[in-house]
Enzyme design. Structure first.
Site, PDB file in Angstrom:
ATOM      1  N   GLU B  58       0.682  -1.138  -0.108  1.00 38.84           N
ATOM      2  CA  GLU B  58      -0.136  -0.013  -0.069  1.00 38.84           C
ATOM      3  C   GLU B  58       0.738   1.343  -0.057  1.00 38.84           C
ATOM      4  O   GLU B  58       0.562   2.234  -0.725  1.00 38.84           O
ATOM      5  CB  GLU B  58      -0.974   0.102   1.151  1.00 38.84           C
ATOM      6  N   PHE B  81      -9.285  -2.881   1.699  1.00 38.25           N
ATOM      7  CA  PHE B  81     -10.312  -2.182   2.952  1.00 38.25           C
ATOM      8  C   PHE B  81      -9.664  -0.991   3.374  1.00 38.25           C
ATOM      9  O   PHE B  81      -8.250  -0.842   3.150  1.00 38.25           O
ATOM     10  CB  PHE B  81     -10.502  -3.320   3.951  1.00 38.25           C
ATOM     11  N   ALA B  82     -10.619  -0.226   3.609  1.00 32.30           N
ATOM     12  CA  ALA B  82     -10.101   1.043   4.219  1.00 32.30           C
ATOM     13  C   ALA B  82      -8.796   1.011   5.420  1.00 32.30           C
ATOM     14  O   ALA B  82      -7.868   1.584   5.345  1.00 32.30           O
ATOM     15  CB  ALA B  82     -10.985   1.909   5.016  1.00 32.30           C
ATOM     16  N   ASP B  83      -9.067  -0.171   6.038  1.00 31.75           N
ATOM     17  CA  ASP B  83      -8.222  -0.517   7.227  1.00 31.75           C
ATOM     18  C   ASP B  83      -6.619  -0.659   6.593  1.00 31.75           C
ATOM     19  O   ASP B  83      -5.782  -0.241   7.519  1.00 31.75           O
ATOM     20  CB  ASP B  83      -8.669  -1.699   7.967  1.00 31.75           C
ATOM     21  N   PHE B  84      -6.391  -0.932   5.635  1.00 29.47           N
ATOM     22  CA  PHE B  84      -5.395  -1.184   4.957  1.00 29.47           C
ATOM     23  C   PHE B  84      -4.611   0.025   4.653  1.00 29.47           C
ATOM     24  O   PHE B  84      -3.109   0.030   4.321  1.00 29.47           O
ATOM     25  CB  PHE B  84      -5.180  -2.302   3.885  1.00 29.47           C
ATOM     26  N   HIS B 125     -11.438  -5.096   9.258  1.00 25.05           N
ATOM     27  CA  HIS B 125     -11.909  -5.114   7.922  1.00 25.05           C
ATOM     28  C   HIS B 125     -13.327  -4.020   8.301  1.00 25.05           C
ATOM     29  O   HIS B 125     -14.379  -4.428   7.454  1.00 25.05           O
ATOM     30  CB  HIS B 125     -12.580  -6.491   7.412  1.00 25.05           C
TER      31      HIS B 125
HETATM   32  C1  TPP Z   1      -1.549  -5.009   4.288  1.00 29.87           C
HETATM   33  C2  TPP Z   1      -2.466  -5.692   3.576  1.00 29.87           C
HETATM   34  N1  TPP Z   1      -3.073  -5.513   2.673  1.00 29.87           N
HETATM   35  C3  TPP Z   1      -4.040  -6.247   1.954  1.00 29.87           C
HETATM   36  C4  TPP Z   1      -4.596  -7.406   2.501  1.00 29.87           C
HETATM   37  C5  TPP Z   1      -5.773  -7.890   1.751  1.00 29.87           C
HETATM   38  N2  TPP Z   1      -5.397  -9.177   1.923  1.00 29.87           N
HETATM   39  C6  TPP Z   1      -5.858 -10.344   2.688  1.00 29.87           C
HETATM   40  S1  TPP Z   1      -5.052 -12.011   2.233  1.00 29.87           S
HETATM   41  C7  TPP Z   1      -4.544 -11.100   0.646  1.00 29.87           C
HETATM   42  C8  TPP Z   1      -3.810 -12.121  -0.098  1.00 29.87           C
HETATM   43  C9  TPP Z   1      -2.486 -12.654   0.415  1.00 29.87           C
HETATM   44  O1  TPP Z   1      -1.877 -13.326  -0.162  1.00 29.87           O
HETATM   45  P1  TPP Z   1      -0.586 -14.207   0.221  1.00 29.87           P
HETATM   46  O2  TPP Z   1       0.361 -13.780   1.155  1.00 29.87           O
HETATM   47  O3  TPP Z   1       0.072 -14.938  -1.008  1.00 29.87           O
HETATM   48  O4  TPP Z   1      -1.246 -15.428   1.294  1.00 29.87           O
HETATM   49  P2  TPP Z   1      -2.229 -16.541   0.612  1.00 29.87           P
HETATM   50  O5  TPP Z   1      -3.521 -15.911   0.979  1.00 29.87           O
HETATM   51  O6  TPP Z   1      -2.042 -16.978  -0.694  1.00 29.87           O
HETATM   52  O7  TPP Z   1      -2.368 -17.482   1.690  1.00 29.87           O
HETATM   53  C10 TPP Z   1      -4.814  -9.940   0.814  1.00 29.87           C
HETATM   54  C11 TPP Z   1      -4.362  -9.005  -0.453  1.00 29.87           C
HETATM   55  C12 TPP Z   1      -4.183  -7.642   3.769  1.00 29.87           C
HETATM   56  N3  TPP Z   1      -4.652  -8.522   4.545  1.00 29.87           N
HETATM   57  N4  TPP Z   1      -3.062  -6.845   4.475  1.00 29.87           N
END
Ligand code: TPP
Ligand code: TPP
Ligand code: MG
Ligand code: MG
Lengths: 334, 321, 321, 334
Positions: B58, B81-84, B125
């Protein structure tokens, strides 16, 4: 690669000289007290590495130079007007930041000189975004440089930006000036890899290393890196080893610097190294150096005199508007 | 035709992409996938190369957008999500928000924040982060509560030369519908009186507009006519419209879904107290979420945020003061 | 003996290190160098292995502290400047602040923020970030204005089982002096009436306490007696002490150095308006910094923040209302 | 290294089985609607990689397991009570988070199970801090594990934490489950290096790679990594290649997954691979597998039944206090 020509060497050397003389002047005014507004952070020791990058970038081509704290030499070499630093340090309202921000933060974003914020690492993605935009707009190929120190490589912002630039295959040259300290912190408390260039592979970008005190080597490596960025449209990471030949800022006596480091090759003064080199090569004589020095002194004197004559900003005429959409500005106090 | 709040956001982006070659969208999963909430569905196919998936970075996402804005582009950044956006906090408040003031170079970026609580979403979230961004100079912070506003304010946000934090409420995404998209609308910076009344004023924004309207409806059955003001924009705040309403009613309840300390509600009350003190017939009140993280379990979540019922009881107290 | 605000902070840390083996200090340049402001000078020699230099990684610094706190330690994190805590923002508000509520595990970390403006420091070395942290549930936010408070509140902060954001004002570091360190002091959570009066109340905190006292002195020459309340802690706010003061004076001016939208001043006014409306003889007013980034040039900086002069003129208006 | 024993293999396999059966049950309840509170994210495809790490950590030794979204198998193997996930997903007030937070966020921080927040990458430094504290306290040597996905490696938090752990020489095992997608985002839009393990050298930590679908290989590599962390007191980075065998969450049909990836070795189901392996080795018979399965089904049934009987949290008795210092809690609304 073309060998470094006398002309290019001398041009770059003269930017180094100009930066050094300007910064020496600023530092002495700072110590005298009164004239300088804000803190003073010098590029002493980093001039060869910084200027060698600056001369390989071209404003005409649309290149970007994202200089940091210690890039006076590179900024000037890239084309920053000498009056910009003079006005910033002396607090002239006519400076590019009009007294709102100053000194090392100065810039002209729409002229390829983004204005750093203090938060280290955070400019790398901004330069990347400029490059992405140029590609989206269909501008002719160009290169963007972003400069960081050894300490800044520890920031999350640096990591996210490097990784993103690699994914987008942006023509970004990241110049890492490893001056062996981040403020007082030695590299042993900053990273645990052997050489910061080891990170290049982890991002999938090309890595280069150079002796940052040796102008000829710096010119060579930045020519390679800039050419590669332009031709392959992928990021290049150049790590230069050198030593900060000053305190972190002019308030700092750098008592913590290991004296042995000054004895090492990376502790050399790049200006001395360059001068010796050009004399040895017969690219100039001692009186040429004297003439170049005198010219730089005169240019600095002029710029500083002019800036000093200009007044500081006037709070009474300041608009206090943080938005370009003037109709959305709020008063704030009630 | 019936169009949701979410579809309005998608349509606004489609129109911006179609009308202005400087616009592009950058965010996690916004391309092929169309975004976690499908707010960009179909756009990467319709506008090839202009809707780009970002890595989970981000800080870099916003940094890239700022750089692109310097070069004259009009990036839209979608936070998943806003939170991120907490990860991009530094780039937003220190880089984007200061650029124009420091350098004179405008920074026209729009950061879309899917905001607010929904049942079962929990502490990370569900956040409403408008107060954080409004606190820093140099940002415009918008909180559309209707389908029409989601559409027209997003278009206007993209056109503004400043960084805009666009807080879309996730609870409204699917449930809120309108017959058609607006051609004209109130400009950014103006609040709207969405229900007029004489006994008290509720000043609110985003999803709480709907809870407030419900509460106002309940009050009507008790014979009280409650005026409801939708701020629409929380930075700037249209203090004039708020004061005009309080002048009519003499009573003020500020309602927000965010945490209680120092949010929109306290700013509204501070302004009315300072600039409209004599308009008030009794103490102004506010209703916010509770001062804990947002609970995951619906039993707790329902009791954490203001609802029509709690607004109704606050109003009942207020009109009796 | 004469001890500065800065030395008090150093002494408090030395005492905490000496008294409690769970305490350690982590931050950039805090060891050999003794910190950018020398707040940890000599401590790494006196307490080997317990004062550690961190890389330029504010997110990891706070994450590490949280982990250590889970294991029962009492870490103190020094931010080099408050402004750089924006990088640790996510760890502070989402990890540290939620830990206890989510899991029942306390998170006793103290994050020291060298805060506030000084001439020539500019937009990124001058910020007052208390409102941001106070907005999020789960944090205690302290703003000591005196040498004694700097000392005793820091000691109490380190002893608290919760995450504390400790906002020390850089302008007070060297200038403010006391004869000796306090043995006893008001506890955290209680405000202090630092000057009593009858014509109006100033509610303020941190460096603005001193500007306010100066302004109150100027008012005294005009025959007005101004009461000054130092909040000391901005989360929680000691609303009772504030209300008691307003009950005595009937007039309120809230003064803060932070940005105007949604800061401590609006929270104070919102509380007084809601809970002490009838105590007010006239509209409450507030005075904050301007709504732009903090200027670097002293000419502008002086006009950006409230000063004794601007507080004096606000008071002059207030007592005439 | 000792070869993987039948006993260890079977133990781990049974944790995998338990996790799979539990998650299948949760997923089917989710699809049926009503019973599950919040979202459902499965570890399907990641069980071998996760459980093989979990079995090498020891709560008695003071180890830490910082599991993430897809670490049901590893958490259980490390010793998380089965009732914890059951209660979390079913919204029981008796769950470790008491309804305040749930599901994948559950944890018991003081028992070596820190409770992740959503922000990816941000747990790595927390686990590091736990290890630092143990060292400062003079606790006996132990190991901390932190799990991340391919996507999480792009976060600044991950970078800062890796670098810091390397500087402090912490006994941290970072398990990178490269399941080839971050939500819908393929690795080509997530990083540009050849293999994420290439980052290890840039941090100065030891890197390991493994086929994340192969339990025997996973057991072997995590034994090495955990032993190395313990003995050398330095971080170890283990990158496992595998495929997410579900949507990102159960709301997601994963239409975007390249079908070819399912045909590759990394697309195998680790449970099938492990079952085949143990049958081939003669470490068990099909009827053993049936018995283990029946046992797991029964345990899951019991836990889920118990959790389902327990009520959700009651807002009326919730204290709404976010501080341990109760005297500093504010009411908030006025
Ligand atoms: C800093 C942040 N940005 C966005 C998200 C939203 N988000 C949740 S899971 C995910 C994908 C995660 O991918 P990966 O690290 O490869 O783990 P996997 O789900 O494949 O196990 C995202 C983008 C988050 N949780 N944290
Ligand atoms: C995110 C962040 N944290 C802390 C600082 C404070 N700070 C300013 S310069 C500096 C040291 C920088 O070291 P390095 O990157 O090596 O650059 P050098 O000064 O050696 O050129 C620090 C810690 C900062 N500017 N940004
Ligand atoms: Mg350095
Ligand atoms: Mg993944």
């Amino acid at each position: 690669m073309s060998p470094v020509t006398a002309e290019k060497f001398i041009t770059t050397y003269r930017w180094m000289l100009l930066a050094r003389i300007l910064e020496d002047r600023i530092a002495s005014l700072y110590r005298a007290g009164g004239a300088i507004v804000g803190g003073v952070y010098l590029g002493r020791g980093q001039e060869a590495f910084s200027a060698a990058l600056g001369v390989h970038l071209s404003r005409e081509r649309g290149d970007v130079f994202g200089g940091l704290i210690r890039d006076m030499a590179g900024r000037l070499a890239f084309g920053e007007p000498l009056l910009d630093p003079a006005r910033s340090y002396l607090g002239s309202a006519k400076g590019p930041m009009r007294g709102r921000d100053g000194n090392i933060h100065r810039g002209r974003p729409t002229e390829g000189l983004p204005a750093m914020i203090s938060h280290l690492g955070s400019l790398v993605s901004v330069v990347s975004g400029m490059l992405l935009a140029k590609r989206l707009k269909g501008d002719p190929p160009c290169v963007g440089a972003s400069c960081v120190g050894d300490g800044a490589t520890s920031t999350g912002a640096f990591h996210e930006a490097m990784n993103t630039a690699a994914i987008e295959r942006l023509p970004l040259v990241v110049a890492v000036a490893n001056n062996q300290y981040a403020y007082s912190t030695p590299t042993s408390r900053q990273y645990a890899c052997e050489n910061l260039v080891d990170r290049a592979k982890g991002y999938g970008v090309t890595g280069h290393v150079v002796d940052g005190t040796d102008l000829e080597a710096c010119l060579d490596i930045f020519e390679r890196a800039v050419t590669a960025a332009l031709e392959t449209q992928t990021p290049q990471m150049v790590v230069g080893k050198l030593l900060r030949l000053s305190g972190h800022g002019e308030h700092d006596d750098a008592f913590y610097v290991d004296p042995h480091l000054r004895e090492e090759s990376s502790g050399r003064d790049p200006l001395t190294v360059a001068e010796t080199h050009l004399l040895e090569k017969g690219w100039g004589t001692p009186s040429d150096v004297d003439a170049w020095t005198a010219d730089a002194v005169e240019r600095v004197r002029e710029a500083m005199t002019q800036a000093q004559r200009e007044g500081g900003p006037d709070a009474a005429v300041e608009t206090w508007e943080a938005l370009a959409s003037r109709h959305l500005v709020e008063g704030g106090n009630a | 035709m019936s169009i949701t709040y979410l579809a309005a956001i998608r349509e606004a982006q489609a129109k911006a992409l179609a009308d202005d070659p400087r616009v592009f969208i950058y965010g996690q999963d916004v391309a092929t996938f169309g975004g976690a909430f499908k707010a960009t569905k179909g756009l990467s196919e319709a506008f090839p190369g202009r809707v780009m998936d970002a890595p989970i970075s981000e800080d870099a996402m916003v940094g890239m957008a700022i750089g692109a804005a310097i070069e004259g582009m009009r990036p839209i950044v979608e936070m998943q999500f806003a939170d991120f956006s907490s990860i991009a906090f530094n780039q937003i408040v220190n880089q984007a928000a200061t650029l124009y003031w420091r350098t004179g170079t405008p920074c026209p970026i729009t950061v879309r924040l899917p905001s607010g609580g929904t049942a079962g979403s929990g502490p990370f979230h569900s956040q409403s982060m408008e107060a954080l961004y409004a606190h820093y100079p140099g940002l415009v912070v918008l909180t559309p509560a209707t389908v029409e506003d989601a559409y027209s304010m997003l278009l206007e946000a993209i056109a503004l030369p400043d960084p805009v934090i666009f807080c879309e409420h996730k609870l409204l995404y699917y449930h809120l519908k309108a017959e058609s998209l607006p051609v004209e609308n109130l400009p950014i910076g103006e609040a709207r009186v969405v229900r007029s009344g004489q006994h008290a004023t509720i000043v609110t924004y985003s999803a709480m507009v709907h809870e407030s309207l419900k509460a106002a409806g309940m009050m009507a059955e008790d014979g009280y006519h409650i005026e409801v003001v939708d701020l629409r924009s929380v930075k700037p705040i249209d203090t004039d419209t708020v004061l005009a309403s309080v002048a009519r009613t003499g009573r003020l309840l500020a309602v927000g879904e965010a945490f209680p300390w120092g949010g929109v509600t306290s700013e509204v009350i501070a302004r009315v107290a300072a600039e409209g003190f004599d308009l008030l017939d009794c103490p102004p009140r506010r209703l916010n979420a509770r001062d804990t993280p947002i609970p995951y379990h619906p039993n707790l979540w329902k009791a954490h945020r203001p609802t029509a019922d709690t607004i109704y009881s606050a109003l009942t107290n207020l009109v009796r003061l």
